[in-house]
Design an enzyme around this catalytic site. Structure first.
Site, PDB file in Angstrom:
ATOM      1  N   LYS A  83      70.196  35.949  26.839  1.00 15.90           N
ATOM      2  CA  LYS A  83      69.006  36.177  25.733  1.00 15.90           C
ATOM      3  C   LYS A  83      69.102  35.530  24.558  1.00 15.90           C
ATOM      4  O   LYS A  83      71.190  35.624  24.134  1.00 15.90           O
ATOM      5  CB  LYS A  83      69.050  37.505  25.883  1.00 15.90           C
ATOM      6  CG  LYS A  83      67.338  38.513  26.354  1.00 15.90           C
ATOM      7  CD  LYS A  83      67.972  39.881  26.330  1.00 15.90           C
ATOM      8  CE  LYS A  83      66.340  40.476  26.380  1.00 15.90           C
ATOM      9  NZ  LYS A  83      66.922  42.095  26.279  1.00 15.90           N
TER      10      LYS A  83
HETATM   11  O1  G3P Z   1      64.904  44.624  26.928  1.00 19.48           O
HETATM   12  C1  G3P Z   1      65.057  45.847  25.287  1.00 19.48           C
HETATM   13  C2  G3P Z   1      64.435  46.455  25.448  1.00 19.48           C
HETATM   14  O2  G3P Z   1      66.101  47.426  25.874  1.00 19.48           O
HETATM   15  C3  G3P Z   1      64.464  47.134  23.987  1.00 19.48           C
HETATM   16  O3  G3P Z   1      63.841  48.150  24.176  1.00 19.48           O
HETATM   17  O4  G3P Z   1      63.285  50.939  23.619  1.00 19.48           O
HETATM   18  O5  G3P Z   1      65.398  50.575  22.779  1.00 19.48           O
HETATM   19  O6  G3P Z   1      62.983  49.725  22.909  1.00 19.48           O
HETATM   20  P1  G3P Z   1      63.869  49.449  23.596  1.00 19.48           P
END
Ligand code: G3P
Length: 230
Positions: A83
């Site tokens: 990533k």
């Molecule tokens: O894979 C990306 C994800 O983990 C981000 O999620 O909830 O931190 O916006 P969030």
């Protein structure tokens, strides 16, 4: 649509992998920090649990170090997707790694222009963060629709749209309606997708009526204990 689980919690991954519905895993530095575990160790364990792509994010921001970190991560297991953030150095690293046959997941995508750059850089996946756009009153799913429409114009774009930052089941359903390739979601969202009160109610009624027949499909000696649904 592929379902990836967005966590570094190996107990959750094992539990949901047992359903046979998991196609991969995504992690990021925040999820790894939340696990409290050694990064390399937890990524290696995840790669043994799930055979599909497992995203592991570099921590550097300069191309040279990103490339070195990406090569180390790619060497951990054949199903690693490295990533990288959607920055000039991240895309330069994406181009180099994908050119060597390494899967690359370009993350922190928030615009269609960024998604075009990710595809041009040979990304395996691009991760538009829908929840974080919704959080600032910007329709995250409109970005997914835009990217899917743009990618459909260019057959030579091989990048898969991996919808990330999912907050609830309707993000998954809408992404599927738009033809997004992958949804990566927290464990609770996968479980929410299963749930419907009418399913529970209908199953309870079937079991209650079956019980009245006094029959057993397996034969009386092997009668499976009837499961009572509250
Ligand atoms: O894979 C990306 C994800 O983990 C981000 O999620 O909830 O931190 O916006 P969030």
């Amino acid at each position: 649509m592929k379902f990836f689980i967005d966590t570094a919690d190996t107990a959750e991954i094992r539990d949901l992998a047992a359903t046979g519905l998991l196609d991969g895993v995504t992690t990021n530095p925040s999820l790894v920090a939340k696990s409290g575990r050694d990064f390399i160790e937890v990524v290696q364990e995840i790669c043994e649990i799930v055979s599909g792509p497992v995203s592991a994010e570099v921590a550097a921001t300069d191309h040279e170090t990103m490339l070195a970190e990406g090569k180390r991560l790619a060497g951990l297991a054949p199903n690693i997707a490295v990533k990288v953030p959607l920055t000039p150095d991240g895309l330069k690293t994406c181009k180099a790694l994908s050119g060597e046959g390494t899967m690359v997941n370009v993350t922190l995508c928030f615009s269609p222009g960024q998604a075009i750059l990710a595809a041009k850089a040979g990304a395996t996946f691009v991760s538009p963060f829908v929840g974080r756009l919704d959080d600032i009153s910007t329709p995250g799913m409109a970005l997914i629709e835009d990217i899917c429409r743009i990618y459909a114009q260019y057959p030579d774009f091989k990048t898969q749209v991996l919808v990330a930052s999912i907050r609830h089941p309707m993000h998954v359903v809408e992404a599927a309606r738009m033809g997004a390739h992958v949804s990566t979601m927290p464990p609770n969202v996968i479980r929410q997708l299963f749930a419907h009160p009418l399913t529970d109610k209908g199953l309870a009624a079937f079991l209650a009526d079956w019980e009245k027949t006094g029959q057993s499909i397996l034969g009386d000696d092997k009668k499976v204990r009837s499961v009572s649904h509250g």
